[in-house]
Enzyme design. Sequence first.
Site, short mmCIF file in Angstrom:
data_model
loop_
_atom_site.label_atom_id
_atom_site.label_comp_id
_atom_site.label_asym_id
_atom_site.label_seq_id
_atom_site.Cartn_x
_atom_site.Cartn_y
_atom_site.Cartn_z
N GLY A 1 0.86 -1.36 0.28
CA GLY A 1 0.12 -0.06 -0.12
C GLY A 1 1.57 1.12 0.14
N ASP B 1 -1.14 5.23 -6.89
CA ASP B 1 0.00 4.73 -5.68
C ASP B 1 1.09 6.25 -6.65
OD1 ASP B 1 -1.16 1.48 -5.90
OD2 ASP B 1 0.87 2.08 -5.26
N GLN C 1 -5.40 -9.39 -2.80
CA GLN C 1 -5.22 -8.13 -1.66
C GLN C 1 -6.74 -7.96 -1.12
OE1 GLN C 1 -3.67 -7.96 -4.30
NE2 GLN C 1 -1.31 -6.27 -4.08
N ARG D 1 10.40 -0.74 -5.00
CA ARG D 1 9.71 -0.66 -5.57
C ARG D 1 9.08 0.37 -6.30
NH1 ARG D 1 3.23 -2.81 -3.13
NH2 ARG D 1 3.56 -3.60 -5.25
O1 MRU Z 1 0.53 -4.01 -4.99
P1 MRU Z 1 -0.13 -3.37 -3.36
O2 MRU Z 1 -0.69 -4.20 -2.79
O3 MRU Z 1 1.08 -2.66 -2.92
O4 MRU Z 1 -1.11 -1.71 -4.10
C1 MRU Z 1 -2.12 -0.88 -3.01
C2 MRU Z 1 -2.85 -0.50 -4.10
O5 MRU Z 1 -2.83 -0.38 -4.96
C3 MRU Z 1 -3.51 0.58 -3.41
O6 MRU Z 1 -4.77 0.45 -4.49
C4 MRU Z 1 -2.34 2.41 -3.14
O7 MRU Z 1 -1.65 1.19 -2.81
C5 MRU Z 1 -3.74 3.08 -2.27
S1 MRU Z 1 -3.26 2.32 -0.87
C6 MRU Z 1 -3.89 3.95 0.27
#
Ligand code: MRU
Length: 337
Positions: A48, A236, A195, A90
């Site tokens: 996240g 993101d 997720q 990342r």
């Molecule tokens: O790959 P992830 O689980 O880190 O992806 C998370 C997301 O795409 C969320 O929607 C984003 O980080 C916003 S979290 C408030």
Amino acid sequence: MSELQPVMWKNNKLILLDQSRLPQEEKYMEITRHEQLIDAIKRLAVRGAPAIGVAAAYGAVTAAQEIKTNNLEEFKSELKSITRRIGASRPTAVNLTWAVERLENIAENAADIPGLKQDLLKEATNIHHEQIESDLRMAGIGAKLLKKGDTVLTHCNTGALATAGSGTALGIIKQAYSTGMITHVIATETRPLLQGSRLTAYELKKNGIPFHLITDSTAGALMKQGKINAVITGADRIAANGDTANKIGTYTLAVLAKEHRIPFYVAAPMSTVDIKIESGVEIEIEERPSYEVTSFQGVISSPEGINVYNPAFDVTPHDYISAIITERGIIREPYWS
Ligand code: MRU
């Protein structure tokens, strides 16, 4: 209801809730070396966009504990090479580099090593508290966009687990439910790492919010039946023109929402807005290993030796977005351009 704590600083150590084990197991890990943090970010034990920013900030404090030299300049240079590696773990979520750069600025201005260590911890704690604060603000601001009786669809996980606060999109949903505005939530499972079904379902259930879990491909049919009144997702990285990178599948939902005349909102703190880039074309999209698609929880589900394309995120062009909800208010076209 007290929020889940995916990232904590306790007894001078970084503690992470290992999200890769949820919902089966609530297991916490102690992070004492920066390599452990980099590994945790890469395998989504912490995930996240805002939560990895908070974890990376505390990770810089951990890194400072590892460095042995007493020479200030050598210390700063070793620290920077570690924080650069943490920041590169990342590529898509800008919160990660944003947090690391804040810690790097603190280090650059330090006059001695003990003071530097103290200031790093202070800045990391500030970043964490700012996130908690902006989540609460976003919840209040975003909930006002919803109407009484609405059913809201959300994608991926954007709750406490994703921010180390109360959440962005899911924070708004929790707030809107607690004030009697929305009555029901639709959570997409979010292939391939689930997720939605592992984490959002877990948070919604813990909060006692009525919801249905759907496969990602069910969203269009529900919209056509008139069962969705609004879509809210997180982000993101958001470009100056409002183009938004978020979990793969977000773009599909935005196109479907536009076709069915359903408002599509993005909720994110200002730390997710990257005003240095004009549009989403400039956002690097993380590609993840093929086994995430060719197997399911360790069980192989595809023939061996096939080609796989597994981008973790996609970019939704700003004209599919009705508004972006931030802690500073509701932003609409032309966004920050
Ligand atoms: O790959 P992830 O689980 O880190 O992806 C998370 C997301 O795409 C969320 O929607 C984003 O980080 C916003 S979290 C408030």
